[in-house]
Design a protein around this motif. Structure first.
Motif, short mmCIF file in Angstrom:
data_model
loop_
_atom_site.label_atom_id
_atom_site.label_comp_id
_atom_site.label_asym_id
_atom_site.label_seq_id
_atom_site.Cartn_x
_atom_site.Cartn_y
_atom_site.Cartn_z
N HIS A 1 -1.84 12.00 9.18
CA HIS A 1 -2.58 10.77 8.92
C HIS A 1 -2.83 10.63 7.41
N LEU A 2 -2.32 9.55 6.83
CA LEU A 2 -2.34 9.39 5.37
C LEU A 2 -3.45 8.49 4.85
N THR A 3 -4.09 7.69 5.69
CA THR A 3 -4.94 6.61 5.16
C THR A 3 -6.00 7.10 4.16
N PRO A 4 -6.76 8.15 4.46
CA PRO A 4 -7.79 8.57 3.48
C PRO A 4 -7.16 8.98 2.13
N THR A 5 -6.03 9.64 2.18
CA THR A 5 -5.33 10.03 0.95
C THR A 5 -4.90 8.79 0.16
N LEU A 6 -4.42 7.78 0.86
CA LEU A 6 -3.99 6.54 0.18
C LEU A 6 -5.18 5.81 -0.43
N GLU A 7 -6.32 5.86 0.25
CA GLU A 7 -7.52 5.22 -0.30
C GLU A 7 -7.94 5.91 -1.60
N ALA A 8 -7.83 7.22 -1.64
CA ALA A 8 -8.19 7.96 -2.86
C ALA A 8 -7.20 7.62 -3.99
N ILE A 9 -5.93 7.49 -3.66
CA ILE A 9 -4.93 7.12 -4.67
C ILE A 9 -5.23 5.73 -5.21
N LEU A 10 -5.56 4.81 -4.30
CA LEU A 10 -5.89 3.45 -4.74
C LEU A 10 -7.06 3.48 -5.72
N GLU A 11 -8.06 4.27 -5.41
CA GLU A 11 -9.22 4.34 -6.30
C GLU A 11 -8.80 4.86 -7.69
N ARG A 12 -7.98 5.90 -7.69
CA ARG A 12 -7.51 6.43 -8.99
C ARG A 12 -6.68 5.41 -9.74
N SER A 13 -5.98 4.54 -9.03
CA SER A 13 -5.09 3.57 -9.69
C SER A 13 -5.88 2.50 -10.44
N HIS B 1 11.85 3.94 10.28
CA HIS B 1 11.91 3.40 8.93
C HIS B 1 11.15 4.35 7.99
N HIS B 2 11.66 4.49 6.78
CA HIS B 2 11.11 5.53 5.91
C HIS B 2 9.97 5.06 5.02
N GLU B 3 9.59 3.78 5.11
CA GLU B 3 8.57 3.30 4.17
C GLU B 3 7.80 2.11 4.71
N VAL B 4 6.61 1.93 4.16
CA VAL B 4 5.83 0.71 4.41
C VAL B 4 5.23 0.23 3.09
N ILE B 5 4.88 -1.05 3.07
CA ILE B 5 4.11 -1.63 1.97
C ILE B 5 2.72 -1.96 2.51
N VAL B 6 1.70 -1.46 1.85
CA VAL B 6 0.32 -1.80 2.23
C VAL B 6 -0.23 -2.76 1.18
N PRO B 7 -0.75 -3.92 1.62
CA PRO B 7 -1.33 -4.84 0.64
C PRO B 7 -2.67 -4.31 0.12
N ILE B 8 -2.92 -4.61 -1.15
CA ILE B 8 -4.20 -4.25 -1.80
C ILE B 8 -4.93 -5.55 -2.13
N THR B 9 -6.14 -5.70 -1.64
CA THR B 9 -6.93 -6.91 -1.88
C THR B 9 -8.35 -6.50 -2.23
N ALA B 10 -8.87 -7.06 -3.31
CA ALA B 10 -10.26 -6.81 -3.72
C ALA B 10 -10.54 -5.31 -3.80
N GLY B 11 -9.56 -4.56 -4.30
CA GLY B 11 -9.75 -3.13 -4.52
C GLY B 11 -9.68 -2.26 -3.28
N ARG B 12 -9.23 -2.85 -2.14
CA ARG B 12 -9.14 -2.06 -0.91
C ARG B 12 -7.77 -2.20 -0.26
N LEU B 13 -7.37 -1.18 0.51
CA LEU B 13 -6.18 -1.31 1.34
C LEU B 13 -6.48 -2.38 2.37
N ASP B 14 -5.67 -3.43 2.41
CA ASP B 14 -5.97 -4.58 3.27
C ASP B 14 -5.32 -4.40 4.64
N LEU B 15 -5.83 -3.42 5.38
CA LEU B 15 -5.30 -3.10 6.70
C LEU B 15 -6.15 -3.76 7.78
#
Lengths: 137, 137, 137
Positions: C20-32, C97-111
């Protein structure tokens, strides 16, 4: 760089249904004012999908039959122990994929002559959302 | 932000064929002058696909056999009532997906050691187009 | 426009495993520091995949059973003549499929409410990399 985001809500009459999105996406692109970039079209639910193919009713019937063969509705999915009955809808969503990227060139959706964008509902008859996010300039 | 767009045309000798795209995409990236961003590689026809996998001929034979098993050529697709005979090509295109995004980092396609990009033609022997659109800086 | 890139390495204990990657991706978004854009999450190996679906263990068991039915482990893949034994892992990677695109809106993963991002390992027990590349502003 500019980003433009809109959310669409579908509430299909049937449980399984295709919705042709291309004209709606063209209107969103116009509102975005973008001339070059990418438009992400992504289902926000895990029992729906988005795909690009032909707007031909015979093909659509073939697609439904094919999806039912590869990811059939069954009673015995383990997911149903949670009280759900939509296990097949999750698998169909994975098979078709939940999103596409449409290129934007010279202010238009840069699709081929027969390419149309569809929302595929696998567990409808309730509100389901989709995000359209365009980014570019 | 910068966008760079090129169109490729394929006219395969056989009806079903794989075309290795990676060197062509590297040349496009160089012409784009981009160092960070995304490159969209997307078939503009609905009877073709783009995927990332290994450049190994045995695997390619396995892929063709597998695609034929999951989305077989058949006479009785409803789509054929339009006069077409390529129903399987539409389903294969949906299965494999018609596009990929390749990340661009430090002026290079940021692919793993064995990742190569392929165009999969399911109904060739005629001109078919593909769009490559890179966006970034 | 800003781009932010991180690489993750997985070394799963089992040959086939979901992470499960979501929490890791949220931390990456914050660092970005990005507030609007796209986040590409893409496996760098050709025997793994990335997908968005529900974090429900019964469904995950259904997914594994379904993948084994559509892209079974077999001895007789031609790819195995190279000495490999992971032909099914390549096909499962193409299917999911080997990849997905997650939209980023208002500083959050827009899931959507149930959407979670997963890394699917089909041939693990060794180091495998994944790229996360966010682009936007």
């Amino acid at each position: 760089m500019k980003a433009h985001t809109e959310y669409l809500t579908f509430h299909t009459k049937k449980r399984r249904e295709l919705v042709h999105l291309t004209p709606t996406l063209e209107a969103i692109l116009e509102r975005s004012g973008l001339s070059e970039g990418f438009m992400l079209v992504s289902a926000m639910h895990i029992t729906a999908a988005v795909f690009v193919n032909d707007d031909e009713s015979g093909l659509h019937a073939d697609i439904w039959e094919w999806l039912e063969r590869l990811a059939p509705a069954r009673r015995d999915y383990r997911h149903h122990m949670t009280g759900e009955d939509n296990g097949d809808a999750h698998l169909k969503s994975m098979l078709v994929h939940h999103e596409v990227i449409v290129p934007i060139t010279a202010g238009r959706l840069d699709l081929g002559p027969w390419q149309r964008v569809f929302y595929a509902e696998f567990d409808g008859q309730r509100d389901k959302r989709l995000i359209v996010k365009a980014m570019g300039e």
